[in-house]
Enzyme design. Structure first.
Site, PDB file in Angstrom:
ATOM      1  N   ASN A 153      15.810  59.293  15.553  1.00 23.28           N
ATOM      2  CA  ASN A 153      15.787  60.738  15.324  1.00 23.28           C
ATOM      3  C   ASN A 153      15.641  61.496  16.632  1.00 23.28           C
ATOM      4  O   ASN A 153      15.007  61.021  17.578  1.00 23.28           O
ATOM      5  CB  ASN A 153      14.656  61.107  14.373  1.00 23.28           C
ATOM      6  CG  ASN A 153      14.800  60.417  13.033  1.00 23.28           C
ATOM      7  OD1 ASN A 153      15.903  60.069  12.628  1.00 23.28           O
ATOM      8  ND2 ASN A 153      13.696  60.205  12.345  1.00 23.28           N
ATOM      9  N   HIS A 170      18.205  57.686  20.591  1.00 19.41           N
ATOM     10  CA  HIS A 170      19.370  58.571  20.708  1.00 19.41           C
ATOM     11  C   HIS A 170      19.037  59.887  21.408  1.00 19.41           C
ATOM     12  O   HIS A 170      19.755  60.863  21.265  1.00 19.41           O
ATOM     13  CB  HIS A 170      19.966  58.838  19.326  1.00 19.41           C
ATOM     14  CG  HIS A 170      20.513  57.608  18.669  1.00 19.41           C
ATOM     15  ND1 HIS A 170      20.540  57.421  17.306  1.00 19.41           N
ATOM     16  CD2 HIS A 170      21.050  56.481  19.212  1.00 19.41           C
ATOM     17  CE1 HIS A 170      21.060  56.233  17.024  1.00 19.41           C
ATOM     18  NE2 HIS A 170      21.378  55.649  18.167  1.00 19.41           N
ATOM     19  N   CYS A 178      22.460  69.126  32.689  1.00 20.99           N
ATOM     20  CA  CYS A 178      23.759  69.373  33.307  1.00 20.99           C
ATOM     21  C   CYS A 178      24.492  68.046  33.523  1.00 20.99           C
ATOM     22  O   CYS A 178      23.931  67.095  34.083  1.00 20.99           O
ATOM     23  CB  CYS A 178      23.593  70.103  34.638  1.00 20.99           C
ATOM     24  SG  CYS A 178      25.152  70.337  35.546  1.00 20.99           S
TER      25      CYS A 178
END
Length: 372
Positions: A153, A170, A178
Site C-alpha cells: 500500500n 511500491h 523529480c
C-alpha cells in the site's frame, strides 16, 4: 530485474480450485493465529495489501467493489507512458489532484491499529501511539510479536497507526520526486502548487462539486475521470451549469530545483522496476523472520508473490488472511477467509493487548472526494 506487474484475475492464475471459501469459525481462527504469533518469537514479518485498507474506505483492486471488478476496462497510467507522454502526465496529475485529499485525511482502521499493537509491547493508545509509547517501548521487558512490515500500500496508514520498520514495497503517495535531478517535495505541498496552477479545478474541489468529474476513486489515490461528453450528460441529468473540464487542460509544474525535470509521485508505477534496495530489504526481512503473516492481498503482483514463494522455499511458516481467493492459498500453512479487522482485534484481545481503537468505514460504490 523486478517490474511491478499484476494479474487482473487471480483465479486465472490458479491451476486448481482454491479452498479460500472454507470458513473457519472466528474463535478457532483467533486461537490458531494467536499461537502462530507466539511461536514466532517476536520475529514475524507482516505483508499487507490493499485489503488491509478497505476498512478505512480506500477501495481495493480485486474485491467485490474493487477497481478491476467494477471496471474490467480500467487501465492505470504505466511508467513508460508517464515518462514519455505529456498527455499521460496531464491525465495522471488531474486524477491525482482530485484523489489525493481523501488519502491525506484517511484514518487507520482496526487492522492497522491491531498490527501496531502486536508489534509494540504496550497497548495501542490511538493516533498518538508512536509518540506516547516511546518510553514504554524502551523500558519494557516484554517484546511484541511483529518485527517488520512489508506493505504493497502507498497510503501510509501503517505509520499513521504507529507501526515501525515499515518497508513500502511500491513506494508512497506522500512524496513526489523529480525524474531528472531527484529533488523531493512533500505531496501535500505539491497539492497546493497544483491548486494554484489550476484555479477552476480547485474551485470545484473546494465546492465539493467534483463528483460530476469522476466515476470512482482507486486504491492508488487517483480517480477515474469522466470524459467531457460524460460530464455533459451529467449536467443534462442534474441541470448543472458548471463548466466542463478536460484533463488535457490541467497544468503541472516543472521541478522547482532544476527547472526542467518533471515530478513523479514516489510510487512504483505498473511497468516500473522495484528499487534494488527495496527488493533486497524485503527479501532479507523474509529470510530473517520466523513466520510470515499475509493480510489483505490477492498476491496478484509478482513483487509480493515472490516473497511468499521465498518464505515457502525457506521453510518459514505462512499464515494468510484474505477475503476471497489469493494466489498464495496453496502456499499457506494457515488460511483465513475473514475480515482482517475483526480477526486481528480478536487476536489482540486473546494475547492480552486490550481494546483496539479505530472504526470500520464502509466505502461507497462511488466515493466523494471531499468529505468522504
Amino acid at each position: 530485474m523486478h517490474l511491478r506487474i499484476s494479474l487482473r484475475s487471480v483465479s486465472k492464475a490458479l491451476s486448481t480450485a482454491s479452498d479460500a471459501t472454507t470458513k473457519i469459525p472466528l474463535a478457532t481462527a483467533t486461537k490458531e493465529l494467536a499461537s502462530f504469533l507466539r511461536d514466532g518469537g517476536s520475529n514475524i514479518t507482516v505483508l499487507t495489501g490493499a485489503g488491509a485498507s478497505t476498512d478505512s474506505a480506500i477501495p481495493d483492486y480485486r474485491g467485490e467493489n474493487g477497481t478491476y471488478t467494477l471496471n474490467p476496462d480500467y487501465k492505470p497510467v504505466f511508467f513508460q507512458a508517464f515518462v514519455a507522454s505529456d498527455e499521460a502526465r496531464h491525465r495522471y496529475w488531474a486524477r491525482s489532484f482530485l484523489g489525493f485529499p481523501p488519502i491525506m485525511t484517511t484514518e487507520p482502521n482496526p487492522t492497522h491499529y491491531a498490527l501496531a499493537a502486536l508489534q509494540l509491547p504496550a497497548p495501542v493508545q490511538g493516533p498518538t501511539l508512536n509518540v506516547d509509547n516511546k518510553s514504554k517501548v524502551q523500558g519494557s521487558s516484554k517484546s511484541g510479536y511483529i518485527r517488520n512490515f512489508i506493505t504493497q500500500n502507498v497510503d501510509g496508514l501503517h505509520q499513521k497507526a504507529g507501526a515501525r520498520n515499515v518497508i513500502e514495497l511500491h513506494g508512497t503517495l506522500h512524496q513526489v520526486k523529480c525524474m531528472t535531478c531527484g529533488h523531493e517535495e512533500d505531496r501535500s505541498d505539491f497539492q497546493q502548487v497544483l491548486a494554484d496552477l489550476n484555479p477552476e479545478w480547485n474551485d470545484l474541489l473546494q465546492s465539493q462539486s467534483t463528483s460530476r468529474l469522476y466515476t470512482r476513486m482507486n486504491a492508488d489515490g487517483d480517480v477515474e475521470l469522466k470524459t467531457p461528453e460524460q460530464q455533459q450528460h451529467h449536467q443534462q441529468e442534474h441541470s448543472s451549469m458548471d463548466k466542463r473540464l478536460d484533463y488535457r487542460t490541467f497544468q503541472y509544474p516543472t521541478c522547482s530545483c532544476c527547472g526542467t525535470g518533471h515530478y513523479k509521485p514516489s510510487v512504483v508505477f505498473f511497468g516500473e522496476n522495484i528499487p534494488p534496495a527495496t527488493k533486497e530489504s524485503t527479501s532479507q526481512a523474509i529470510l530473517e523472520s520466523n513466520g510470515l503473516l499475509v493480510i489483505g492481498s490477492s498476491l496478484a503482483t509478482f513483487s509480493a508473490f515472490r516473497l511468499v514463494q521465498l518464505a515457502k522455499q525457506t521453510g518459514i511458516p505462512i499464515a494468510l488472511i484474505n477475503l476471497g481467493q489469493s494466489r498464495g492459498d496453496a502456499l499457506a500453512d494457515l488460511r483465513y477467509d475473514e475480515n482482517s479487522s475483526l480477526l486481528l482485534k480478536a487476536v489482540a484481545h486473546e494475547l492480552g493487548l486490550g481494546d483496539i481503537p479505530g472504526t470500520i468505514k464502509r466505502r461507497k460504490r462511488v466515493m466523494n472526494v471531499v468529505g468522504s
